[in-house]
Design a protein around this motif. Structure first.
Motif, mmCIF file in Angstrom:
data_model
loop_
_atom_site.group_PDB
_atom_site.id
_atom_site.type_symbol
_atom_site.label_atom_id
_atom_site.label_comp_id
_atom_site.label_asym_id
_atom_site.label_seq_id
_atom_site.Cartn_x
_atom_site.Cartn_y
_atom_site.Cartn_z
ATOM 1 N N THR A 1 0.858 -1.181 0.000
ATOM 2 C CA THR A 1 0.000 0.000 0.000
ATOM 3 C C THR A 1 0.895 1.233 0.000
ATOM 4 N N GLY A 2 0.935 1.947 -1.135
ATOM 5 C CA GLY A 2 1.842 3.062 -1.310
ATOM 6 C C GLY A 2 1.321 4.347 -0.699
ATOM 7 N N PRO A 3 1.993 5.468 -1.046
ATOM 8 C CA PRO A 3 3.150 5.541 -1.949
ATOM 9 C C PRO A 3 4.428 5.025 -1.267
ATOM 10 N N THR A 4 5.242 4.267 -2.021
ATOM 11 C CA THR A 4 6.492 3.737 -1.504
ATOM 12 C C THR A 4 7.592 3.908 -2.544
ATOM 13 N N MET A 5 8.846 3.873 -2.070
ATOM 14 C CA MET A 5 9.980 4.064 -2.964
ATOM 15 C C MET A 5 11.125 3.144 -2.557
ATOM 16 N N VAL A 6 11.827 2.622 -3.575
ATOM 17 C CA VAL A 6 13.070 1.885 -3.368
ATOM 18 C C VAL A 6 14.183 2.676 -4.034
ATOM 19 N N TRP B 1 -10.092 12.911 -20.136
ATOM 20 C CA TRP B 1 -9.397 11.611 -20.232
ATOM 21 C C TRP B 1 -9.578 10.928 -18.893
ATOM 22 N N GLU B 2 -10.389 9.897 -18.844
ATOM 23 C CA GLU B 2 -10.803 9.302 -17.584
ATOM 24 C C GLU B 2 -9.985 8.084 -17.173
ATOM 25 N N LYS B 3 -9.159 7.550 -18.058
ATOM 26 C CA LYS B 3 -8.433 6.319 -17.756
ATOM 27 C C LYS B 3 -7.473 6.526 -16.579
ATOM 28 N N ARG B 4 -7.487 5.581 -15.654
ATOM 29 C CA ARG B 4 -6.539 5.571 -14.541
ATOM 30 C C ARG B 4 -6.068 4.133 -14.322
ATOM 31 N N TRP B 5 -4.887 3.994 -13.706
ATOM 32 C CA TRP B 5 -4.361 2.679 -13.371
ATOM 33 C C TRP B 5 -4.432 2.487 -11.859
ATOM 34 N N ASP B 6 -4.720 1.242 -11.442
ATOM 35 C CA ASP B 6 -4.764 0.958 -10.009
ATOM 36 C C ASP B 6 -3.374 1.054 -9.389
ATOM 37 N N TYR B 7 -2.362 0.677 -10.177
ATOM 38 C CA TYR B 7 -0.975 0.748 -9.698
ATOM 39 C C TYR B 7 -0.117 1.413 -10.768
ATOM 40 N N VAL B 8 0.712 2.355 -10.342
ATOM 41 C CA VAL B 8 1.666 3.021 -11.232
ATOM 42 C C VAL B 8 3.054 2.798 -10.645
ATOM 43 N N ILE B 9 3.888 2.062 -11.387
ATOM 44 C CA ILE B 9 5.234 1.706 -10.945
ATOM 45 C C ILE B 9 6.222 2.425 -11.857
ATOM 46 N N ALA C 1 -2.489 7.567 -11.426
ATOM 47 C CA ALA C 1 -2.793 6.510 -10.465
ATOM 48 C C ALA C 1 -4.180 6.766 -9.880
ATOM 49 N N ARG C 2 -4.934 5.698 -9.725
ATOM 50 C CA ARG C 2 -6.293 5.863 -9.202
ATOM 51 C C ARG C 2 -6.271 6.447 -7.796
ATOM 52 N N THR C 3 -5.302 5.985 -6.989
ATOM 53 C CA THR C 3 -5.146 6.502 -5.627
ATOM 54 C C THR C 3 -3.658 6.577 -5.304
ATOM 55 N N PRO C 4 -3.269 7.365 -4.303
ATOM 56 C CA PRO C 4 -1.856 7.408 -3.910
ATOM 57 C C PRO C 4 -1.346 6.048 -3.443
ATOM 58 N N GLU C 5 -2.228 5.193 -2.943
ATOM 59 C CA GLU C 5 -1.816 3.883 -2.441
ATOM 60 C C GLU C 5 -1.236 2.989 -3.531
ATOM 61 N N GLY C 6 -1.483 3.335 -4.796
ATOM 62 C CA GLY C 6 -0.992 2.514 -5.895
ATOM 63 C C GLY C 6 0.337 2.957 -6.460
ATOM 64 N N LEU C 7 1.031 3.913 -5.818
ATOM 65 C CA LEU C 7 2.271 4.465 -6.356
ATOM 66 C C LEU C 7 3.498 3.750 -5.801
ATOM 67 N N PHE C 8 4.429 3.381 -6.696
ATOM 68 C CA PHE C 8 5.712 2.775 -6.312
ATOM 69 C C PHE C 8 6.779 3.347 -7.235
ATOM 70 N N PHE C 9 7.829 3.953 -6.655
ATOM 71 C CA PHE C 9 8.914 4.557 -7.431
ATOM 72 C C PHE C 9 10.229 3.834 -7.127
ATOM 73 N N ALA C 10 11.078 3.699 -8.139
ATOM 74 C CA ALA C 10 12.442 3.206 -7.973
ATOM 75 C C ALA C 10 13.378 4.300 -8.462
ATOM 76 N N ALA C 11 14.396 4.647 -7.673
ATOM 77 C CA ALA C 11 15.225 5.807 -8.013
ATOM 78 C C ALA C 11 16.641 5.647 -7.486
#
Length: 700
Positions: A237-242, A437-445, A464-474
């Motif tokens: 459950t995001g938002p999270t980052m590695v 533009w209504e399209k959203r993704w449940d998870y955005v990686i 992203a549909r919600t912030p909980e679906g966000l995952f970033f790698a940086a």
């Protein structure tokens, strides 16, 4: 106990190709046996006192070397049984281990020297790469048509290979790169230490091994280590980052993260995922690797794209796009525009003063100001721009100078005859805000998030549909473009404080290369640079100083030939990275004249399979890796010097960028690295860094 996951080392895959077809069935049966029960039994399966938990399994006259854990078993090698296979076997840590008599194999077989061999040493010698200076190395086995056919070598390549009796002739043989690699690895099996250090690949089933042997399957997905595996499931459950340095497996974690979120407890089977990569070159490879771990139904719910591709898709839903303007074209247009631009001011003296201050800012600096500050943050007018914080930009622009910069930006944006990505990103956000533009993704990686501008980061947050679906790698150490902003300042959804984990193990470069590259970095204010830990060891990188520009190509050719011969690769496995396109073109010609075929490639035109040394810019090399790398071409005018900058802060900012760019270039090297500093070079990052950890060559 449940069935273990099968993994395999790349060199073992090649050894499976060399296994006689009539032994393949028995081998596959034994692999299934290991997946079900790898525990040594003192007979069929024995643990060797070679360190690292290495075991062996009998398969007729062959021996499978393997290791295992609670949930996995890894195939290290497949070797024909010989009398002293395990006698005096080096430990994985480097110490000598004596095997007890009961572990010796039956007499009458040849000694397996290659398993006991220590890694080969490398020492660069000026002039040692010239064709006449080569020492010939006889092949340890005689190539036969039957053996080459069994190895999967195409019939048309066999006559050529049969003529090879030395390593040099084999490496020079005009056969496809993949075929040559297969033969070389079979002729020169790797010692145990090198096998253990290789990355591990996931084998979904023994059927996949058959498909690979037959040529129907080209790649396997990397197996995650324990640290990486934990992060694929960590905080779903995001938002999270590695975060992690070059080669630590951030991208692989992102791939497996897709599988984890689709199969998480409570999943409905309708969730959708957007996975973004930084470059177009990575799209097809990413899709192929995902297809190995996802079902067809799951793949149908996953989109792989760049952030800019998503911006274009959104805008195209409302209007027709023109051609896209890219970096060099934009820089040339700005250069022409500045020649005619006169800033407005209250007096002639003020106009001259502002004009001089504006002239002190380079085109590159201004393009970055447009892309990262004005367009990058969606600043709509000059008054907001005058109030905007600009952390990390170096120069503290006065109010009057900001007015001139914004007026120049407006002229630049209005005169564009093509669509510009910086503008498209903001236009896409406006389309989203309008509800068109209504399209959203449940998870955005998002992979390589450090290289996305604030507008792109905001766009990814909003699709992203919600912030909980966000995952970033940086990786902050590789960032060429970020300007010390906080993630949350790009968008309120990007709240990563307390929700960030770190990867520290580097699987790409050797410890020696990793350490040398890290030394060129300088931490910014409130930044803590953390070095990664490499699992590989190799020769010291070579630093050559005071090289006349006319000798640069011969140094490069010398090093590439010697390192390629040491690694038993073709010279075409090497890349030469330079600061500018023009330098790259000239250097490619000079290297070719020095007897080593070389080609310059602009970023989008790179041909990795080309039978020539690849010459490309440091910027174009981002996201790539090569066994051998030479970083060169730092001629006068190709790097910033203090006297060209009126404001010291602007020069400091430019050097921050140059250090990160140099770090990216150095970390493209996997096994062999050379850095050339030309005579009279004043590049601050090249003349003042720590040389401990380099093999230093000084020219007269």
């Amino acid at each position: 106990m449940s069935k273990r996951q099968i993994a395999i080392k790349p060199s073992c895959l090649n050894e499976i190709r060399a296994l006689p077809i009539d032994r393949l069935g028995a081998f596959l049966d034994k692999v299934q046996l290991l997946a079900n029960d790898p525990l040594p039994d003192g007979g069929l399966k024995k643990k060797l006192r070679a360190g690292g938990g290495v075991c062996r399994l009998r398969v007729g006259s062959y021996r499978v070397l393997y290791r295992f854990g609670e949930e996995w078993v890894t195939l290290l090698g497949l070797r024909r049984r010989r009398e002293d296979t395990y006698r005096d076997l080096d430990t994985v840590s480097g110490a000598r281990a004596e095997a007890p008599p009961e572990l010796y194999e039956t007499e009458g077989e040849e000694e397996l020297d290659e398993l006991n061999a220590a890694p080969r040493a490398f020492s660069f010698a000026r002039g040692g790469g010239a064709p006449g200076a080569r020492e010939t190395e006889e092949l340890p086995v005689k190539l036969t048509a039957a053996w080459l056919t069994q190895l999967g070598v195409p019939a048309e390549a066999i006559p050529t290979l049969l003529q090879c009796t030395t390593a040099e002739a084999l490496l020079d043989a005009p056969v496809p790169e993949g075929v040559l690699k297969r033969v070389v690895e079979a002729v020169f099996p790797k010692p145990l230490e090198e096998m253990v250090a290789e990355p591990e690949l996931v084998v979904p089933s023994t059927e996949h091994l058959v498909r690979y042997r037959q040529g129907d399957l080209l790649k396997f997905l990397l197996r995650l280590d324990e640290e990486q595996a934990r992060l694929t499931r960590w905080s779903l459950t995001g938002p999270t980052m590695v975060v992690g340095g070059a080669g630590t497996g951030k991208s692989t974690v992102a791939l497996y993260r897709v599988k984890e979120v689709l199969e998480r407890p409570g999943a409905t089977g309708r969730e959708t995922v957007l996975l973004t990569t930084f470059t177009n070159a990575l799209l097809s490879a990413t899709r192929q690797l995902l297809s190995e771990i996802l079902s067809e139904e799951q793949m149908a719910r996953v989109e792989v794209a760049t952030a800019d591709h998503i911006a274009v898709e959104i805008v195209k839903s409302t209007r027709r796009l023109s051609d896209i303007e890219y970096g060099q074209e934009a820089t040339r247009r700005l250069h022409e525009l500045r020649a005619r631009f006169v800033p407005r001011a209250k007096s002639a003296a003020e106009t001259e003063e502002v004009g001089l201050a504006l002239a002190a800012l380079t085109e590159r600096y201004l393009i970055e100001e447009f892309d990262w500050i004005i367009d990058g943050r969606g600043i709509p007018d000059v008054e907001e721009y005058k109030r905007a914080p600009r952390p990390g930009r170096g120069a503290r622009l006065s109010g009057r100078l900001r007015e001139a910069v914004f007026a120049l930006y407006q002229r630049f944006a209005e005169s564009a005859r093509k669509d510009r990505f910086p503008a498209l990103r903001n236009e896409a956000r406006a389309v989203l805000a309008s509800g068109a533009w209504e399209k959203r993704w449940d998870y955005v990686i998002v992979d390589e998030a450090q290289d996305l501008c604030p507008a792109s980061l905001a766009l990814m947050a909003e699709v992203a549909r919600t912030p909980e679906g966000l995952f970033f790698a940086a990786d902050s150490k590789q960032s060429l473009y970020s300007r010390n902003y906080t993630w949350s300042s790009a968008h309120p959804r990007l709240q990563f404080r307390g929700r960030t984990a770190r990867l520290e193990r580097n699987y790409r470069s050797t410890k020696e290369i990793d350490r040398a590259a890290f030394a060129v970095l300088e931490a910014e204010d409130d930044e803590a640079l953390v070095a990664s830990t490499s699992v590989h060891e190799g020769p010291l990188p070579v630093l050559v100083r005071n090289v006349p520009s006319e000798d640069e190509a011969t140094w490069i050719a010398d090093f590439v030939r010697q390192m390629a011969r040491h690694l038993r690769l073709r010279p075409s496995a090497a890349a030469v990275l330079v600061p500018r396109n023009a330098i790259g073109r000239e250097l490619a010609e000079a290297i070719t004249e020095a007897g080593l075929p070389a080609r310059f490639f602009e970023g989008r035109a790179l041909e990795l399979r080309a039978d020539a040394v690849k010459v490309l810019t440091l910027h174009s090399a981002k996201g790539l890796e090569f066994p051998i790398v030479v970083v060169a071409g730092f001629h006068e005018g190709a790097y910033p010097v203090p006297e060209k900058y009126v404001a010291p802060e602007v020069f400091a900012e430019r050097m921050r960028h140059e250090r990160r760019l140099l770090y990216v270039g150095l970390t493209r090297a996997m096994r062999g690295l050379m850095l050339i500093v030309p005579r009279g070079c004043r590049h601050e990052a090249l003349t003042a860094f720590e040389t401990r950890g380099w093999a230093v060559e000084e020219t007269e």
